[in-house]
Structures are given as C-alpha cells and as structure tokens.
Design a protein around this motif. Structure first.
Motif, PDB file in Angstrom:
ATOM      1  N   THR A 115       6.532  -1.306  -7.539  1.00  0.00           N
ATOM      2  CA  THR A 115       5.988  -1.176  -6.185  1.00  0.00           C
ATOM      3  C   THR A 115       6.829  -0.212  -5.361  1.00  0.00           C
ATOM      4  N   GLU A 116       8.150  -0.423  -5.365  1.00  0.00           N
ATOM      5  CA  GLU A 116       9.012   0.364  -4.497  1.00  0.00           C
ATOM      6  C   GLU A 116       9.205   1.806  -4.985  1.00  0.00           C
ATOM      7  N   LEU A 117       9.224   1.991  -6.306  1.00  0.00           N
ATOM      8  CA  LEU A 117       9.516   3.314  -6.852  1.00  0.00           C
ATOM      9  C   LEU A 117       8.272   4.159  -7.117  1.00  0.00           C
ATOM     10  N   MET A 118       7.123   3.526  -7.264  1.00  0.00           N
ATOM     11  CA  MET A 118       5.916   4.278  -7.580  1.00  0.00           C
ATOM     12  C   MET A 118       4.801   4.038  -6.566  1.00  0.00           C
ATOM     13  N   ALA A 119       4.353   2.786  -6.437  1.00  0.00           N
ATOM     14  CA  ALA A 119       3.156   2.522  -5.643  1.00  0.00           C
ATOM     15  C   ALA A 119       3.353   2.788  -4.155  1.00  0.00           C
ATOM     16  N   ARG A 120       4.453   2.319  -3.589  1.00  0.00           N
ATOM     17  CA  ARG A 120       4.625   2.495  -2.144  1.00  0.00           C
ATOM     18  C   ARG A 120       4.730   3.962  -1.745  1.00  0.00           C
ATOM     19  N   PRO A 121       5.501   4.772  -2.458  1.00  0.00           N
ATOM     20  CA  PRO A 121       5.493   6.203  -2.111  1.00  0.00           C
ATOM     21  C   PRO A 121       4.110   6.834  -2.232  1.00  0.00           C
ATOM     22  N   LEU A 122       3.368   6.495  -3.287  1.00  0.00           N
ATOM     23  CA  LEU A 122       2.024   7.055  -3.453  1.00  0.00           C
ATOM     24  C   LEU A 122       1.124   6.674  -2.285  1.00  0.00           C
ATOM     25  N   LEU A 123       1.131   5.414  -1.915  1.00  0.00           N
ATOM     26  CA  LEU A 123       0.266   4.961  -0.835  1.00  0.00           C
ATOM     27  C   LEU A 123       0.656   5.584   0.502  1.00  0.00           C
ATOM     28  N   ASN A 124       1.950   5.635   0.776  1.00  0.00           N
ATOM     29  CA  ASN A 124       2.389   6.201   2.052  1.00  0.00           C
ATOM     30  C   ASN A 124       2.051   7.678   2.176  1.00  0.00           C
ATOM     31  N   MET A 125       2.122   8.398   1.076  1.00  0.00           N
ATOM     32  CA  MET A 125       1.856   9.836   1.124  1.00  0.00           C
ATOM     33  C   MET A 125       0.370  10.169   1.087  1.00  0.00           C
ATOM     34  N   HIS A 126      -0.400   9.415   0.309  1.00  0.00           N
ATOM     35  CA  HIS A 126      -1.790   9.800   0.088  1.00  0.00           C
ATOM     36  C   HIS A 126      -2.802   8.894   0.784  1.00  0.00           C
ATOM     37  N   TRP A 127      -2.456   7.626   0.969  1.00  0.00           N
ATOM     38  CA  TRP A 127      -3.346   6.690   1.662  1.00  0.00           C
ATOM     39  C   TRP A 127      -2.529   5.942   2.711  1.00  0.00           C
ATOM     40  N   PRO A 128      -2.060   6.635   3.738  1.00  0.00           N
ATOM     41  CA  PRO A 128      -1.160   5.999   4.706  1.00  0.00           C
ATOM     42  C   PRO A 128      -1.763   4.816   5.436  1.00  0.00           C
ATOM     43  N   GLN A 129      -3.090   4.684   5.423  1.00  0.00           N
ATOM     44  CA  GLN A 129      -3.699   3.497   6.029  1.00  0.00           C
ATOM     45  C   GLN A 129      -3.305   2.219   5.295  1.00  0.00           C
ATOM     46  N   LEU A 130      -2.895   2.348   4.024  1.00  0.00           N
ATOM     47  CA  LEU A 130      -2.513   1.187   3.222  1.00  0.00           C
ATOM     48  C   LEU A 130      -1.009   0.936   3.234  1.00  0.00           C
ATOM     49  N   ALA A 131      -0.284   1.667   4.066  1.00  0.00           N
ATOM     50  CA  ALA A 131       1.179   1.554   4.076  1.00  0.00           C
ATOM     51  C   ALA A 131       1.658   0.197   4.583  1.00  0.00           C
ATOM     52  N   GLY A 132       0.808  -0.575   5.221  1.00  0.00           N
ATOM     53  CA  GLY A 132       1.224  -1.861   5.754  1.00  0.00           C
ATOM     54  C   GLY A 132       1.221  -2.997   4.745  1.00  0.00           C
ATOM     55  N   PHE A 133       0.703  -2.760   3.536  1.00  0.00           N
ATOM     56  CA  PHE A 133       0.681  -3.824   2.544  1.00  0.00           C
ATOM     57  C   PHE A 133       2.079  -4.049   1.964  1.00  0.00           C
ATOM     58  N   VAL A 134       2.555  -5.280   2.063  1.00  0.00           N
ATOM     59  CA  VAL A 134       3.894  -5.615   1.580  1.00  0.00           C
ATOM     60  C   VAL A 134       3.933  -5.633   0.058  1.00  0.00           C
ATOM     61  N   GLN A 135       2.900  -6.178  -0.576  1.00  0.00           N
ATOM     62  CA  GLN A 135       2.849  -6.261  -2.041  1.00  0.00           C
ATOM     63  C   GLN A 135       1.528  -5.667  -2.546  1.00  0.00           C
ATOM     64  N   PRO A 136       1.398  -4.354  -2.506  1.00  0.00           N
ATOM     65  CA  PRO A 136       0.123  -3.740  -2.907  1.00  0.00           C
ATOM     66  C   PRO A 136      -0.225  -3.964  -4.374  1.00  0.00           C
ATOM     67  N   LEU A 137       0.786  -4.193  -5.225  1.00  0.00           N
ATOM     68  CA  LEU A 137       0.518  -4.407  -6.643  1.00  0.00           C
ATOM     69  C   LEU A 137       0.525  -5.876  -7.031  1.00  0.00           C
ATOM     70  N   GLY A 138       0.687  -6.757  -6.078  1.00  0.00           N
ATOM     71  CA  GLY A 138       0.759  -8.184  -6.377  1.00  0.00           C
ATOM     72  C   GLY A 138      -0.495  -8.675  -7.079  1.00  0.00           C
ATOM     73  N   GLY A 139      -0.314  -9.617  -8.007  1.00  0.00           N
ATOM     74  CA  GLY A 139      -1.430 -10.123  -8.791  1.00  0.00           C
ATOM     75  C   GLY A 139      -2.152 -11.293  -8.167  1.00  0.00           C
ATOM     76  N   GLU A 140      -1.747 -11.696  -6.967  1.00  0.00           N
ATOM     77  CA  GLU A 140      -2.378 -12.821  -6.287  1.00  0.00           C
ATOM     78  C   GLU A 140      -3.182 -12.292  -5.109  1.00  0.00           C
ATOM     79  N   TYR A 141      -4.487 -12.310  -5.233  1.00  0.00           N
ATOM     80  CA  TYR A 141      -5.351 -11.835  -4.165  1.00  0.00           C
ATOM     81  C   TYR A 141      -6.738 -12.431  -4.359  1.00  0.00           C
ATOM     82  N   ALA A 142      -7.509 -12.381  -3.293  1.00  0.00           N
ATOM     83  CA  ALA A 142      -8.866 -12.925  -3.330  1.00  0.00           C
ATOM     84  C   ALA A 142      -9.800 -11.955  -2.634  1.00  0.00           C
ATOM     85  N   ALA A 143     -11.060 -11.962  -3.065  1.00  0.00           N
ATOM     86  CA  ALA A 143     -12.041 -11.060  -2.472  1.00  0.00           C
ATOM     87  C   ALA A 143     -13.426 -11.658  -2.596  1.00  0.00           C
TER      88      ALA A 143
END
Length: 314
Positions: free
Chosen positions: A173-201
């Motif tokens: 998350t810290e070394l790959m996903a967060r930099p990618l999201l902040n640079m390319h999809w900054p609207q998603l920069a507020g997610f604390v655990q963007p790669l976390g496996g616990e989510y519902a939809a």
C-alpha cells in the motif's frame, strides 16, 4: 490534498462505533435488504473456522444481520473446506462456479465468481487469514450501506502491525498503491487502506465492475467505482486493528507488479511489452533469476455473463 478529499474525509469516514448495531438492524429491516459475507480462501485452515464461527454467532444467531456466509475455496491442499463447513459456512469450490470458463489463479477471480453463488443485495468480502477477528469488521463496513442509500461501497480501515510494530504493515500500500492513487487518482487519496481485503458493496455496483483476476482487484475496483458512481458514493469505516499472516518481500514484489499493471490498464489501456517480473534468490552458484508472469487478465462485469443474467431473470 484536494479540497474535495478533505470534505470527503469529514463526511464519508466513520468509526464502527458511529452506528450502533441496533440502528443497523433497524435499517436492514426497513429496507428489506439481504447481506452476504464472502471469504475467499486458499489454505487457511488455521483461521477460517474462527472467522466463520464468530460471524455466525454474533451476526446470525445473536442478531439477524448476515443472511449467508460463503467460503469460496480456490484450490486449498489443507483442510480449509472441511473446517469452514464445520463452522457453518456454505463452501463452494472456485472451479465449480461457472465451469464453462476455465478458472484463472488469483484472488480477484474468486471474488468475481462469488457473485454467482451469493444472493445478498449487499456483499461483504472478508479475507480468510485474519487473526483475533471481530465481527465489527462486518457490521462496521456493512452499516453505512444499510443506513445511507447514497453509499455504494465501503472499505475497512485499520492499523496493521508488523512484527509488533504498530502501523508498519501494508507495505505494498505505502510503496506502490498510495503513490499511484495520489498521482493519478487524487480523489482516492483519502482512503487509509485502499488495498484492504475487508470491504462491502451493493451488488448493483459489483455486477457492473470488471474484476482483475489477481492482486490488482482492490485497486481496480476502487478506481472503477470512482468513475462509475463518484467519490461521494464511496466511504470508509475504522474497525480497529487487523492482524494477519504477512507475505515475504518477493511475494510483495509480485503483488506490486500486478497492482501496477492494473493501474496501467486504467490509465491508458495500453500495451505492456513484457508482462513479467524477474526476481532473484541466492542459490548454490550465486543469485539465480526467477521470472513470474504478471496478472494481466480481467473478468468482464458480471452483468455481461449469460448465466448471471439468466439467474437474475429467474
């Protein structure tokens, strides 16, 4: 941080304690919505039984929040299936779901196929390797979907200790996903655990999304959901501390490559010249190369699958 994200953090980031269980249950009864919990599992006999048992006891027997628990076994060689079934889950083997399409290895493949063997209006994904599991993980992230019709997807957020050190887990998350999201999809920069496996939809969202077959599924889902329903339909809930089995550095490298590939496809739908990753291990004659293919396949939105469409009509 974008002003839009700062506003989102104040209006779409909650704690599991913000919604008492009796409020969530009342909302479920009013709406008539059903809830499915899915555990993708591969060789998780040590933990999957406890997770299933806790969810059944707390959220099915004590209170009627969860309507079904489905464990999708993706080819375990241990007793994962037997342990999960004994604890009260419905166990389905990945290869038995949609057999006309040969299964690809990977977590995303299992999550995609799970839509065909669950019935809930809301689908909650929980990794099967969690230790010291609490049912707050389920009720916390399902809660906003039952109480707020404007929310379509909720990610869990939590501390991830590593080797006794707080906050040091989540290295990809810290070394790959967060930099990618902040640079390319900054609207998603507020997610604390963007790669976390616990989510519902909501199923109505999940069935419209493509699913990367491997480790890129969480990032791909988040990016695609942003484009489909917008930032305000996404949320996150603090559920405390997440403890699980950690991968070694080389496995994390392969995960990172799959996540980068997922991001690349969404940035340009471009062609990757060499979808492979070479890593090195020390052998008898020095460092030896090991080359692994990078997950490049994605499954189409489930609404495009004839068997799923037929089931919906029925």
């Amino acid at each position: 941080m974008l002003e839009e994200v700062e506003r989102w953090l104040s209006t779409r980031s909650w704690s599991a304690t913000d919604r008492p269980l009796h409020h969530i249950l009342a909302a479920k009864q009013r709406s008539g919505q059903s809830v499915s919990v899915v555990l993708p599992a591969l060789n998780e006999e040590e933990t999957v039984g406890d997770i299933v048992a806790i969810i059944r006891h707390d959220l099915m027997q004590q209170v009627p929040l969860v309507d079904e628990i489905v464990v999708v076994d993706s080819g375990s060689t241990d007793h994962t299936s037997q342990v999960a079934a004994a604890a009260g889950a419905t166990v389905v083997h990945r290869d038995a779901i949609l057999p006309r399409i040969p299964a690809a290895p990977g977590k995303g493949e299992v999550l995609w196929r799970s839509l065909l063997v669950t019935t809930g209006d809301i689908v909650c994904f929980i990794d099967a390797d969690l230790k010291e599991f609490s049912s707050d993980f389920v009720s916390g992230i399902v809660g906003p979907l039952l109480t707020d019709p404007g929310v379509d997807l909720v990610k869990g957020m939590y501390d991830r200790p590593l080797g006794g050190a707080a906050g040091q887990g989540g290295r990809v998350t810290e070394l790959m996903a967060r930099p990618l999201l902040n640079m390319h999809w900054p609207q998603l920069a507020g997610f604390v655990q963007p790669l976390g496996g616990e989510y519902a939809a909501r199923r109505s969202l999940l069935e419209q999304l493509p699913f990367p077959v491997g480790y890129g599924v969480e990032l791909g889902m988040l990016v695609d959901a942003l484009h489909l329903v917008g930032l305000d339909a996404l949320a996150q809930v603090d559920v405390g501390v997440r403890k699980h089995r950690h991968q070694d550095g080389q496995a994390l490298g392969r995960m990172s490559a799959a996540i980068y590939r997922t991001a690349q496809l969404r940035l340009a739908r471009g062609h990757l010249v060499r979808p492979a990753l070479t890593q090195f291990e020390r052998g008898e004659d020095g460092f030896e190369p090991r080359t692994y293919s990078v997950d490049t396949e994605e499954r189409p939105p489930m609404v495009e699958i004839a068997e799923y469409a037929k089931r919906k009509v029925a």
